[in-house]
Design a protein around this motif. Structure first.
Motif, PDB file in Angstrom:
ATOM      1  N   ALA A 190      10.623   3.028   6.757  1.00 41.55           N
ATOM      2  CA  ALA A 190      10.556   1.569   6.671  1.00 41.55           C
ATOM      3  C   ALA A 190      11.129   1.018   7.970  1.00 41.55           C
ATOM      4  O   ALA A 190      11.674   1.774   8.790  1.00 41.55           O
ATOM      5  CB  ALA A 190      11.348   1.069   5.471  1.00 41.55           C
ATOM      6  N   GLU A 191      11.015  -0.273   8.149  1.00 41.64           N
ATOM      7  CA  GLU A 191      11.559  -0.892   9.366  1.00 41.64           C
ATOM      8  C   GLU A 191      12.791  -1.711   8.993  1.00 41.64           C
ATOM      9  O   GLU A 191      13.916  -1.272   9.162  1.00 41.64           O
ATOM     10  CB  GLU A 191      10.465  -1.743  10.030  1.00 41.64           C
ATOM     11  N   SER A 192      12.571  -2.889   8.384  1.00 39.75           N
ATOM     12  CA  SER A 192      13.729  -3.732   8.042  1.00 39.75           C
ATOM     13  C   SER A 192      14.558  -3.118   6.904  1.00 39.75           C
ATOM     14  O   SER A 192      15.752  -3.400   6.783  1.00 39.75           O
ATOM     15  CB  SER A 192      13.261  -5.135   7.655  1.00 39.75           C
ATOM     16  N   ALA A 213       1.072   3.323   6.627  1.00 39.42           N
ATOM     17  CA  ALA A 213       0.791   2.082   5.893  1.00 39.42           C
ATOM     18  C   ALA A 213       1.498   0.948   6.635  1.00 39.42           C
ATOM     19  O   ALA A 213       2.361   0.262   6.092  1.00 39.42           O
ATOM     20  CB  ALA A 213       1.268   2.207   4.448  1.00 39.42           C
ATOM     21  N   THR A 267       0.834  -1.213   0.000  1.00 38.96           N
ATOM     22  CA  THR A 267       0.000   0.000   0.000  1.00 38.96           C
ATOM     23  C   THR A 267       0.865   1.258   0.000  1.00 38.96           C
ATOM     24  O   THR A 267       0.487   2.272  -0.577  1.00 38.96           O
ATOM     25  CB  THR A 267      -0.974   0.027   1.199  1.00 38.96           C
ATOM     26  N   ARG A 305     -10.250   1.906  13.333  1.00 38.53           N
ATOM     27  CA  ARG A 305     -11.502   1.767  12.579  1.00 38.53           C
ATOM     28  C   ARG A 305     -12.697   1.428  13.462  1.00 38.53           C
ATOM     29  O   ARG A 305     -13.832   1.755  13.132  1.00 38.53           O
ATOM     30  CB  ARG A 305     -11.351   0.646  11.543  1.00 38.53           C
ATOM     31  N   GLY A 346      -9.646   0.013  -2.159  1.00 38.09           N
ATOM     32  CA  GLY A 346      -9.567  -0.766  -0.913  1.00 38.09           C
ATOM     33  C   GLY A 346      -8.461  -0.306   0.012  1.00 38.09           C
ATOM     34  O   GLY A 346      -8.339  -0.829   1.123  1.00 38.09           O
ATOM     35  N   ALA A 347      -7.634   0.647  -0.408  1.00 38.46           N
ATOM     36  CA  ALA A 347      -6.520   1.093   0.444  1.00 38.46           C
ATOM     37  C   ALA A 347      -6.004   2.465   0.003  1.00 38.46           C
ATOM     38  O   ALA A 347      -6.489   3.501   0.453  1.00 38.46           O
ATOM     39  CB  ALA A 347      -5.384   0.061   0.455  1.00 38.46           C
ATOM     40  N   PRO A 401       1.533  -2.336   9.730  1.00 42.35           N
ATOM     41  CA  PRO A 401       0.700  -3.445  10.214  1.00 42.35           C
ATOM     42  C   PRO A 401      -0.168  -2.986  11.388  1.00 42.35           C
ATOM     43  O   PRO A 401       0.202  -2.058  12.112  1.00 42.35           O
ATOM     44  CB  PRO A 401       1.739  -4.467  10.707  1.00 42.35           C
ATOM     45  N   HIS A 402      -1.340  -3.662  11.553  1.00 46.27           N
ATOM     46  CA  HIS A 402      -2.166  -3.305  12.711  1.00 46.27           C
ATOM     47  C   HIS A 402      -1.390  -3.622  13.991  1.00 46.27           C
ATOM     48  O   HIS A 402      -0.505  -4.479  13.999  1.00 46.27           O
ATOM     49  CB  HIS A 402      -3.525  -4.017  12.672  1.00 46.27           C
ATOM     50  N   ARG A 421       3.076  -7.507   1.586  1.00 42.73           N
ATOM     51  CA  ARG A 421       4.309  -7.935   0.921  1.00 42.73           C
ATOM     52  C   ARG A 421       5.134  -8.914   1.746  1.00 42.73           C
ATOM     53  O   ARG A 421       5.987  -9.624   1.206  1.00 42.73           O
ATOM     54  CB  ARG A 421       5.153  -6.687   0.629  1.00 42.73           C
ATOM     55  N   LYS A 422       4.879  -8.930   3.042  1.00 40.32           N
ATOM     56  CA  LYS A 422       5.681  -9.829   3.897  1.00 40.32           C
ATOM     57  C   LYS A 422       5.421 -11.285   3.493  1.00 40.32           C
ATOM     58  O   LYS A 422       4.341 -11.620   3.002  1.00 40.32           O
ATOM     59  CB  LYS A 422       5.329  -9.610   5.372  1.00 40.32           C
ATOM     60  N   LEU A 462      -3.820   3.479   7.495  1.00 40.26           N
ATOM     61  CA  LEU A 462      -4.381   2.424   6.651  1.00 40.26           C
ATOM     62  C   LEU A 462      -4.575   1.115   7.412  1.00 40.26           C
ATOM     63  O   LEU A 462      -5.148   0.165   6.889  1.00 40.26           O
ATOM     64  CB  LEU A 462      -3.497   2.171   5.415  1.00 40.26           C
ATOM     65  N   THR A 475       0.838  -1.815  15.125  1.00 39.88           N
ATOM     66  CA  THR A 475       2.035  -0.955  15.058  1.00 39.88           C
ATOM     67  C   THR A 475       1.613   0.517  15.058  1.00 39.88           C
ATOM     68  O   THR A 475       2.195   1.339  15.761  1.00 39.88           O
ATOM     69  CB  THR A 475       2.860  -1.266  13.780  1.00 39.88           C
TER      70      THR A 475
HETATM   71  N1  LIG Z   1      -2.650  -4.933   1.067  1.00 39.82           N
HETATM   72  C1  LIG Z   1      -3.891  -4.488   0.983  1.00 39.82           C
HETATM   73  O1  LIG Z   1      -4.603  -4.725  -0.012  1.00 39.82           O
HETATM   74  C2  LIG Z   1      -4.468  -3.648   2.104  1.00 39.82           C
HETATM   75  C3  LIG Z   1      -5.748  -3.107   1.926  1.00 39.82           C
HETATM   76  C4  LIG Z   1      -6.297  -2.316   2.943  1.00 39.82           C
HETATM   77  C5  LIG Z   1      -5.584  -2.115   4.111  1.00 39.82           C
HETATM   78  N2  LIG Z   1      -4.352  -2.678   4.270  1.00 39.82           N
HETATM   79  C6  LIG Z   1      -3.664  -2.423   5.536  1.00 39.82           C
HETATM   80  O2  LIG Z   1      -2.627  -1.462   5.277  1.00 39.82           O
HETATM   81  C7  LIG Z   1      -1.500  -1.712   6.126  1.00 39.82           C
HETATM   82  C8  LIG Z   1      -0.269  -1.930   5.228  1.00 39.82           C
HETATM   83  O3  LIG Z   1      -0.532  -3.045   4.383  1.00 39.82           O
HETATM   84  P1  LIG Z   1       0.505  -3.551   3.298  1.00 39.82           P
HETATM   85  O4  LIG Z   1      -0.216  -4.591   2.520  1.00 39.82           O
HETATM   86  O5  LIG Z   1       1.114  -2.406   2.597  1.00 39.82           O
HETATM   87  O6  LIG Z   1       1.603  -4.251   4.253  1.00 39.82           O
HETATM   88  P2  LIG Z   1       3.109  -4.721   3.903  1.00 39.82           P
HETATM   89  O7  LIG Z   1       3.225  -4.879   2.436  1.00 39.82           O
HETATM   90  O8  LIG Z   1       3.378  -5.884   4.771  1.00 39.82           O
HETATM   91  O9  LIG Z   1       4.008  -3.460   4.364  1.00 39.82           O
HETATM   92  C9  LIG Z   1       4.168  -3.114   5.713  1.00 39.82           C
HETATM   93  C10 LIG Z   1       5.055  -1.881   5.846  1.00 39.82           C
HETATM   94  O10 LIG Z   1       5.203  -1.557   7.242  1.00 39.82           O
HETATM   95  C11 LIG Z   1       6.596  -1.534   7.599  1.00 39.82           C
HETATM   96  N3  LIG Z   1       6.717  -2.107   8.946  1.00 39.82           N
HETATM   97  C12 LIG Z   1       6.552  -3.400   9.314  1.00 39.82           C
HETATM   98  N4  LIG Z   1       6.699  -3.541  10.658  1.00 39.82           N
HETATM   99  C13 LIG Z   1       6.979  -2.296  11.139  1.00 39.82           C
HETATM  100  C14 LIG Z   1       7.249  -1.785  12.429  1.00 39.82           C
HETATM  101  N5  LIG Z   1       7.247  -2.570  13.514  1.00 39.82           N
HETATM  102  N6  LIG Z   1       7.508  -0.461  12.577  1.00 39.82           N
HETATM  103  C15 LIG Z   1       7.501   0.373  11.496  1.00 39.82           C
HETATM  104  N7  LIG Z   1       7.244  -0.068  10.226  1.00 39.82           N
HETATM  105  C16 LIG Z   1       6.988  -1.374  10.062  1.00 39.82           C
HETATM  106  C17 LIG Z   1       7.297  -2.378   6.551  1.00 39.82           C
HETATM  107  O11 LIG Z   1       8.673  -1.948   6.470  1.00 39.82           O
HETATM  108  P3  LIG Z   1       9.840  -2.957   5.921  1.00 39.82           P
HETATM  109  O12 LIG Z   1       9.501  -3.284   4.506  1.00 39.82           O
HETATM  110  O13 LIG Z   1      11.100  -2.164   6.042  1.00 39.82           O
HETATM  111  O14 LIG Z   1       9.801  -4.142   6.826  1.00 39.82           O
HETATM  112  C18 LIG Z   1       6.477  -2.042   5.305  1.00 39.82           C
HETATM  113  O15 LIG Z   1       6.913  -0.812   4.767  1.00 39.82           O
HETATM  114  C19 LIG Z   1      -1.851  -2.962   6.953  1.00 39.82           C
HETATM  115  O16 LIG Z   1      -2.330  -2.573   8.210  1.00 39.82           O
HETATM  116  C20 LIG Z   1      -2.950  -3.630   6.125  1.00 39.82           C
HETATM  117  O17 LIG Z   1      -3.831  -4.413   6.890  1.00 39.82           O
HETATM  118  C21 LIG Z   1      -3.778  -3.425   3.287  1.00 39.82           C
END
Ligand SMILES: NC(=O)c1ccc[n+]([C@@H]2O[C@H](COP(=O)([O-])OP(=O)(O)OC[C@H]3O[C@@H](n4cnc5c(N)ncnc54)[C@H](OP(=O)(O)O)[C@@H]3O)[C@@H](O)[C@H]2O)c1
Length: 345
Positions: free
Chosen positions: A34-36, A74, A13, A102, A317-318, A76-77, A185-186, A97, A79
Motif C-alpha cells: 500500500a502507499e498511504s 492494482a 480491486t 493496454r 471488469g477487473a 493507479p495508472h 476507493r480514493k 490492472l 504509477t
Molecule cells: N475500480 C474498478 O472497478 C476498476 C476496474 C478495472 C480497472 N481498474 C483499475 O485498477 C487500478 C486500481 O483500481 P482501484 O479501483 O482498486 O483503485 P483504488 O481503490 O484507488 O486503490 C488504489 C491502490 O493503489 C495504492 N496506491 C495509490 N497510489 C500509489 C502509489 N503512488 N504508489 C503505490 N501504491 C499506490 C493505494 O494504496 P493506499 O490505500 O495505501 O493509498 C491503493 O491500494 C486502477 O488503475 C484502475 O483504473 C479499476
C-alpha cells in the motif's frame, strides 16, 4: 502452491483480488503493498478480510517481485509504469490492472492520458488480458495488461459482430452505465454519497480514456481501423456495469440468426453467457461473479443490432478477470477459484 503478491492491496480491486485468492486452491499470499496505509495490518484497512488475511502492508519494492510467482498491480495508472521495468527483471509474472500497458501505441497513450509513456519499448511485450480473445498469448506472457471495466463489457458485446463484418463500422454507439466502485476507493467529489445517490449522469462524452482501448481491440478483430462513440454514465449502485451497443447492420439479419451467431462465437467460453434471443442483460444477474451476460436484439425498422452486456466491474471488469489471466499464465484450469454462481438477489 504458487506465491502471489498484490501491489495496491487496499484499493477496491486489491481487496477483491484478496477475497478471491484466499479461497483459491493453488496459491498462497506473499506480500501486500500500500502507499498511504503502509505499515498497517490489511484487516485494519479492509475489515471484510478479518480472519482471512493477517498481514502488514509494505511499500512496493523490486524485492517483492523476486519473492513471488505472480504479482498483481492494482495501482493507479501512471504509477504501474514507474515500477514495471524493474519488477520485470525477476522471473515473476505481472498482471497490471491499470491502463499503463493496454494500448499498443505509446503516442495514443500519451494523447489520452496526457503524459508520455515511460517505457514504450515494453508495450509490444504486454498482452491484452481478455482471455476470450487472447488466450494463447496470455498463456505465454510475462506481462499482462488486464482490460478496463468498460472495455471488457463493450468488446465482448461487439466482438462477434465486428469479426463477422456484419456491422457498419462507422455506426457503433456504446452507452454504458457503471456502479460507483468503478472510480476506486480514493475520495472524489463526484463519488460522494450526496452527489451519486438518486442521480444518473453522463460523463467523459467523446473523450473517456477507455475509448482507444475499445477501438484498438475491435479494430484488431475487424481487420480495419474503426472508431466508436462511447458514452459512460455513473449509476447510484455499488457494483455493476451495463453496456448497450447500437450498431447499424450492413444487411438485414433476423434476431434468431444474430442470436445463433453470438451463441456459436462464445460456445466454449465458460464465463460468457449468451441469453435467449430477445432477453436483455442485467447487472443484478452477474454480481460478484466472473460472468459476462450478453443479450441480443434486432431493431428491424432501422436495421440495427442492439446488444446488451452486463458484468460486475470489480470482477470480470477487473479482479476475477485478472485471476482468470493468472490461471492461464500458471498453466492451471482457467476457471479455478472462479466458477461460482453470481450473488442474487
Ligand atoms: N475500480 C474498478 O472497478 C476498476 C476496474 C478495472 C480497472 N481498474 C483499475 O485498477 C487500478 C486500481 O483500481 P482501484 O479501483 O482498486 O483503485 P483504488 O481503490 O484507488 O486503490 C488504489 C491502490 O493503489 C495504492 N496506491 C495509490 N497510489 C500509489 C502509489 N503512488 N504508489 C503505490 N501504491 C499506490 C493505494 O494504496 P493506499 O490505500 O495505501 O493509498 C491503493 O491500494 C486502477 O488503475 C484502475 O483504473 C479499476
Amino acid at each position: 502452491m504458487k506465491k502471489i503478491s498484490i501491489a495496491g492491496a487496499t484499493g477496491y480491486t486489491g481487496i477483491e483480488l484478496l477475497r478471491l485468492l484466499v479461497k483459491h486452491p493453488e496459491v498462497e499470499i506473499a506480500a501486500l503493498t500500500a502507499e498511504s496505509h503502509a505499515g498497517k495490518n490489511i484487516a485494519a484497512v479492509a475489515p471484510s478480510l478479518k480472519g482471512w488475511v493477517d498481514q502488514s502492508l509494505v511499500k512496493l519494492s523490486p524485492q517483492i517481485a523476486q519473492e513471488c510467482d505472480v504479482l498483481f498491480l492494482a495501482l493507479p495508472h501512471t504509477t504501474s509504469m514507474k515500477h514495471v521495468p524493474e519488477l520485470l527483471q525477476s522471473d515473476c509474472k505481472i498482471i497490471d490492472l491499470s491502463a499503463d500497458y493496454r494500448l499498443q501505441d505509446a503516442g495514443v497513450y500519451g494523447d489520452w492520458y496526457q503524459t508520455p509513456h515511460l517505457n514504450p519499448e515494453l508495450l509490444s511485450q504486454a498482452v491484452y488480458g481478455l482471455p476470450e480473445l487472447h488466450r494463447k498469448a496470455i498463456k505465454k506472457a510475462q506481462l499482462v495488461a488486464n482490460p478496463g471495466c468498460y472495455p471488457t463489457g463493450a468488446i465482448l458485446a461487439l466482438a462477434p459482430l465486428v469479426q463477422q463484418d456484419w456491422a457498419d463500422s462507422t455506426s457503433i454507439i456504446l452507452d454504458s452505465k457503471s456502479g460507483v466502485s468503478g472510480a476506486g476507493r480514493k475520495l472524489s467529489q463526484g463519488t460522494q454519497f450526496c452527489e451519486a445517490n438518486e442521480s444518473v449522469a453522463a460523463y467523459g462524452l467523446g473523450d473517456h480514456r477507455h475509448t482507444p482501448e475499445i477501438e484498438q481491440e475491435l479494430s484488431g478483430l475487424a481487420g480495419q481501423q474503426l472508431t466508436v462513440t462511447f458514452s459512460p454514465h455513473l449509476m447510484p449502485m455499488t457494483r455493476g456495469l451495463l453496456t448497450t451497443a447500437y450498431v447499424s447492420l450492413k444487411n438485414a439479419i433476423d434476431l434468431q440468426t444474430l442470436h445463433d451467431h453470438f451463441a456459436k462465437f462464445y460456445k466454449n467460453e465458460r464465463f460468457v453467457r449468451v441469453l435467449e434471443a430477445g432477453q436483455y442483460a442485467n447487472t443484478a444477474h452477474v454480481a460478484g461473479s466472473n460472468f459476462c451476460d450478453i443479450g441480443v436484439q434486432v431493431d428491424t425498422r432501422n436495421q440495427r443490432a442492439i446488444v446488451t452486456s452486463a458484468i460486475d466491474n470489480l470482477m470480470k471488469g477487473a479482479s476475477s478477470q485478472a485471476i482468470q489471466n493468472m490461471n492461464l499464465m500458471l498453466g492451471i484450469d482457467e476457471t479455478t477459484g472462479l466458477d461460482a454462481p453470481p450473488l442474487f438477489p
